[in-house]
Each structure stands twice: as structure tokens, then as C-alpha cells.
Design a protein around this motif. Structure first.
Motif, PDB file in Angstrom:
ATOM      1  N   LEU A   7     -20.639  -2.661   7.516  1.00 32.65           N
ATOM      2  CA  LEU A   7     -19.452  -3.423   8.635  1.00 32.65           C
ATOM      3  C   LEU A   7     -18.091  -2.807   8.976  1.00 32.65           C
ATOM      4  CD1 LEU A   7     -17.476  -6.548   7.711  1.00 32.65           C
ATOM      5  CD2 LEU A   7     -17.383  -5.913   5.656  1.00 32.65           C
ATOM      6  N   LEU A   8     -18.061  -1.328   8.203  1.00 33.00           N
ATOM      7  CA  LEU A   8     -16.958  -0.455   8.330  1.00 33.00           C
ATOM      8  C   LEU A   8     -17.598   0.074   9.580  1.00 33.00           C
ATOM      9  CD1 LEU A   8     -14.439   0.626   7.149  1.00 33.00           C
ATOM     10  CD2 LEU A   8     -15.759   2.517   6.596  1.00 33.00           C
ATOM     11  N   GLU A   9     -18.409  -0.290   9.923  1.00 35.34           N
ATOM     12  CA  GLU A   9     -18.590   0.511  11.433  1.00 35.34           C
ATOM     13  C   GLU A   9     -18.256  -0.400  12.894  1.00 35.34           C
ATOM     14  OE1 GLU A   9     -23.097   1.525  12.440  1.00 35.34           O
ATOM     15  OE2 GLU A   9     -22.836   2.614  10.370  1.00 35.34           O
ATOM     16  N   ILE A  10     -17.946  -1.843  12.243  1.00 34.15           N
ATOM     17  CA  ILE A  10     -17.724  -2.083  13.680  1.00 34.15           C
ATOM     18  C   ILE A  10     -16.374  -2.920  13.138  1.00 34.15           C
ATOM     19  CG2 ILE A  10     -19.998  -3.791  13.766  1.00 34.15           C
ATOM     20  CD1 ILE A  10     -19.124  -5.713  12.250  1.00 34.15           C
ATOM     21  N   LEU A  11     -15.365  -2.332  12.581  1.00 33.91           N
ATOM     22  CA  LEU A  11     -14.211  -3.007  12.481  1.00 33.91           C
ATOM     23  C   LEU A  11     -13.161  -2.108  12.424  1.00 33.91           C
ATOM     24  CD1 LEU A  11     -13.610  -3.913   8.186  1.00 33.91           C
ATOM     25  CD2 LEU A  11     -13.929  -5.749  10.510  1.00 33.91           C
ATOM     26  N   ALA A  12     -12.466  -2.046  13.294  1.00 35.10           N
ATOM     27  CA  ALA A  12     -11.349  -1.865  14.003  1.00 35.10           C
ATOM     28  C   ALA A  12      -9.907  -1.617  13.681  1.00 35.10           C
ATOM     29  CB  ALA A  12     -11.471  -1.784  15.466  1.00 35.10           C
ATOM     30  N   GLY A  39      -1.635   5.004  11.725  1.00 32.56           N
ATOM     31  CA  GLY A  39      -1.956   4.858  10.707  1.00 32.56           C
ATOM     32  C   GLY A  39      -2.125   3.574   9.211  1.00 32.56           C
ATOM     33  N   LEU A  40      -2.007   2.585   9.987  1.00 32.61           N
ATOM     34  CA  LEU A  40      -1.388   1.356   9.131  1.00 32.61           C
ATOM     35  C   LEU A  40      -2.442   0.678   7.963  1.00 32.61           C
ATOM     36  CD1 LEU A  40      -0.698  -1.412  12.125  1.00 32.61           C
ATOM     37  CD2 LEU A  40       1.290  -0.347   9.649  1.00 32.61           C
ATOM     38  N   ALA A  41      -1.806   0.869   7.445  1.00 35.02           N
ATOM     39  CA  ALA A  41      -2.840   0.754   5.754  1.00 35.02           C
ATOM     40  C   ALA A  41      -3.386  -1.114   5.212  1.00 35.02           C
ATOM     41  CB  ALA A  41      -3.005   0.756   4.617  1.00 35.02           C
ATOM     42  N   TYR A  42      -4.429  -1.591   5.804  1.00 35.19           N
ATOM     43  CA  TYR A  42      -4.749  -3.128   5.453  1.00 35.19           C
ATOM     44  C   TYR A  42      -5.533  -3.182   3.950  1.00 35.19           C
ATOM     45  CZ  TYR A  42      -4.222  -2.538  10.072  1.00 35.19           C
ATOM     46  OH  TYR A  42      -3.340  -3.133  11.463  1.00 35.19           O
ATOM     47  N   PRO A  43      -4.635  -4.157   2.980  1.00 33.99           N
ATOM     48  CA  PRO A  43      -5.258  -4.961   2.200  1.00 33.99           C
ATOM     49  C   PRO A  43      -6.845  -4.858   1.943  1.00 33.99           C
ATOM     50  CG  PRO A  43      -3.459  -6.346   2.411  1.00 33.99           C
ATOM     51  CD  PRO A  43      -3.423  -4.825   3.947  1.00 33.99           C
ATOM     52  N   VAL A  44      -7.167  -5.243   1.188  1.00 39.04           N
ATOM     53  CA  VAL A  44      -8.680  -5.434   0.899  1.00 39.04           C
ATOM     54  C   VAL A  44      -8.272  -6.978  -0.502  1.00 39.04           C
ATOM     55  CG1 VAL A  44     -10.712  -5.072   0.250  1.00 39.04           C
ATOM     56  CG2 VAL A  44      -9.609  -3.272   1.761  1.00 39.04           C
ATOM     57  N   ARG A  45      -8.174  -8.511  -0.270  1.00 36.93           N
ATOM     58  CA  ARG A  45      -8.178  -8.723  -1.295  1.00 36.93           C
ATOM     59  C   ARG A  45      -9.407  -9.536  -1.706  1.00 36.93           C
ATOM     60  NH1 ARG A  45      -2.996 -10.150   1.504  1.00 36.93           N
ATOM     61  NH2 ARG A  45      -1.503  -8.561   1.063  1.00 36.93           N
ATOM     62  N   ASP A  46      -9.638  -9.171  -2.845  1.00 40.29           N
ATOM     63  CA  ASP A  46     -10.978 -10.037  -3.849  1.00 40.29           C
ATOM     64  C   ASP A  46     -12.298  -9.688  -2.629  1.00 40.29           C
ATOM     65  OD1 ASP A  46      -9.953 -11.621  -5.653  1.00 40.29           O
ATOM     66  OD2 ASP A  46      -9.711 -13.253  -3.938  1.00 40.29           O
ATOM     67  N   GLU A  47     -12.251  -8.104  -2.397  1.00 37.66           N
ATOM     68  CA  GLU A  47     -13.847  -7.923  -1.372  1.00 37.66           C
ATOM     69  C   GLU A  47     -13.527  -8.251   0.213  1.00 37.66           C
ATOM     70  OE1 GLU A  47     -16.953  -7.579  -2.892  1.00 37.66           O
ATOM     71  OE2 GLU A  47     -16.393  -7.343  -5.462  1.00 37.66           O
ATOM     72  N   ILE A  48     -12.395  -8.549   0.259  1.00 44.41           N
ATOM     73  CA  ILE A  48     -12.167  -9.250   2.230  1.00 44.41           C
ATOM     74  C   ILE A  48     -11.027  -8.727   2.771  1.00 44.41           C
ATOM     75  CG2 ILE A  48     -11.718 -11.316   3.630  1.00 44.41           C
ATOM     76  CD1 ILE A  48     -13.042 -12.851   1.303  1.00 44.41           C
ATOM     77  N   PRO A  49     -11.166  -7.834   3.789  1.00 45.51           N
ATOM     78  CA  PRO A  49     -10.097  -7.003   3.965  1.00 45.51           C
ATOM     79  C   PRO A  49      -9.355  -8.245   5.047  1.00 45.51           C
ATOM     80  CG  PRO A  49     -12.791  -6.123   4.970  1.00 45.51           C
ATOM     81  CD  PRO A  49     -12.629  -7.339   4.201  1.00 45.51           C
ATOM     82  N   VAL A  50      -8.619  -7.223   4.736  1.00 44.29           N
ATOM     83  CA  VAL A  50      -7.048  -8.335   5.470  1.00 44.29           C
ATOM     84  C   VAL A  50      -6.901  -7.372   6.880  1.00 44.29           C
ATOM     85  CG1 VAL A  50      -4.970  -9.518   4.895  1.00 44.29           C
ATOM     86  CG2 VAL A  50      -6.374  -9.697   3.505  1.00 44.29           C
ATOM     87  N   LEU A  51      -7.242  -7.502   7.738  1.00 39.54           N
ATOM     88  CA  LEU A  51      -6.764  -6.798   9.082  1.00 39.54           C
ATOM     89  C   LEU A  51      -5.753  -7.788  10.025  1.00 39.54           C
ATOM     90  CD1 LEU A  51     -10.214  -5.762  10.280  1.00 39.54           C
ATOM     91  CD2 LEU A  51      -8.362  -4.799   8.818  1.00 39.54           C
ATOM     92  N   LEU A  52      -4.278  -8.059   9.122  1.00 49.14           N
ATOM     93  CA  LEU A  52      -3.170  -8.567   9.753  1.00 49.14           C
ATOM     94  C   LEU A  52      -2.204  -7.414   9.702  1.00 49.14           C
ATOM     95  CD1 LEU A  52      -3.177 -12.492   8.180  1.00 49.14           C
ATOM     96  CD2 LEU A  52      -4.018 -11.835  10.802  1.00 49.14           C
ATOM     97  N   VAL A  53      -2.019  -7.421  11.246  1.00 49.81           N
ATOM     98  CA  VAL A  53      -0.551  -6.386  11.022  1.00 49.81           C
ATOM     99  C   VAL A  53       0.153  -6.289  10.615  1.00 49.81           C
ATOM    100  CG1 VAL A  53       1.363  -4.975  12.959  1.00 49.81           C
ATOM    101  CG2 VAL A  53      -1.706  -6.068  13.402  1.00 49.81           C
ATOM    102  N   ASP A  54       0.978  -7.814  10.416  1.00 48.55           N
ATOM    103  CA  ASP A  54       2.145  -8.505   9.789  1.00 48.55           C
ATOM    104  C   ASP A  54       1.588  -8.315   7.581  1.00 48.55           C
ATOM    105  OD1 ASP A  54       3.381  -9.259  11.503  1.00 48.55           O
ATOM    106  OD2 ASP A  54       3.183 -11.313  11.004  1.00 48.55           O
ATOM    107  N   GLU A  55       0.248  -7.830   7.153  1.00 53.39           N
ATOM    108  CA  GLU A  55       0.280  -7.720   5.941  1.00 53.39           C
ATOM    109  C   GLU A  55      -0.119  -6.386   5.827  1.00 53.39           C
ATOM    110  OE1 GLU A  55      -0.556  -9.975   3.165  1.00 53.39           O
ATOM    111  OE2 GLU A  55       0.142 -11.538   4.470  1.00 53.39           O
ATOM    112  N   ALA A  56       0.388  -5.378   7.073  1.00 55.86           N
ATOM    113  CA  ALA A  56      -0.223  -4.040   6.439  1.00 55.86           C
ATOM    114  C   ALA A  56       0.878  -3.300   6.149  1.00 55.86           C
ATOM    115  CB  ALA A  56      -0.476  -3.584   7.875  1.00 55.86           C
TER     116      ALA A  56
END
Length: 60
Positions: A7-12, A39-56
């Protein structure tokens, strides 16, 4: 709990499309963009990455 390697390999980063670094083992789990300019840091909630720029979180 760390994310699966496959999963980490395909996420960007949604902002700059750079690979993400896994920091889910930390107290506040997150995926961090490897691009030094972004350098944005995206939260992981309940083992699900939240890949929203507004949440970073912006780099400190």
C-alpha cells in the motif's frame, strides 16, 4: 500499526505526487511527504490514511 508495504508503494502525496514516508508507529500516526519543499504530514485515523491536503499538517 504500520501500513502494508504494498500500500505504501502506491500512495503518493496529493499535493506534489512525491512518495510518502511511513510514521504510523509513532504516537500520532501519519504519512509524511518525502519532498523537502512540500513536507506535508497526513494523519492516519483508525488505520486509514487521510490523504486530503486540507487535513494535512504543515512542516514545522
Amino acid at each position: 500499526m504500520p501500513l502494508e508495504a504494498g500500500l505504501l508503494e502506491i500512495l503518493a502525496c496529493p499535493a506534489c505526487h512525491a512518495p510518502l514516508s511511513d510514521r504510523t508507529g509513532a504516537e500520532d500516526p501519519e504519512l509524511v511527504c518525502t519532498n523537502e519543499e512540500c513536507g506535508l504530514a497526513y494523519p492516519v485515523r483508525d488505520e486509514i490514511p487521510v490523504l486530503l491536503v486540507d487535513e494535512a499538517r504543515r512542516p514545522a
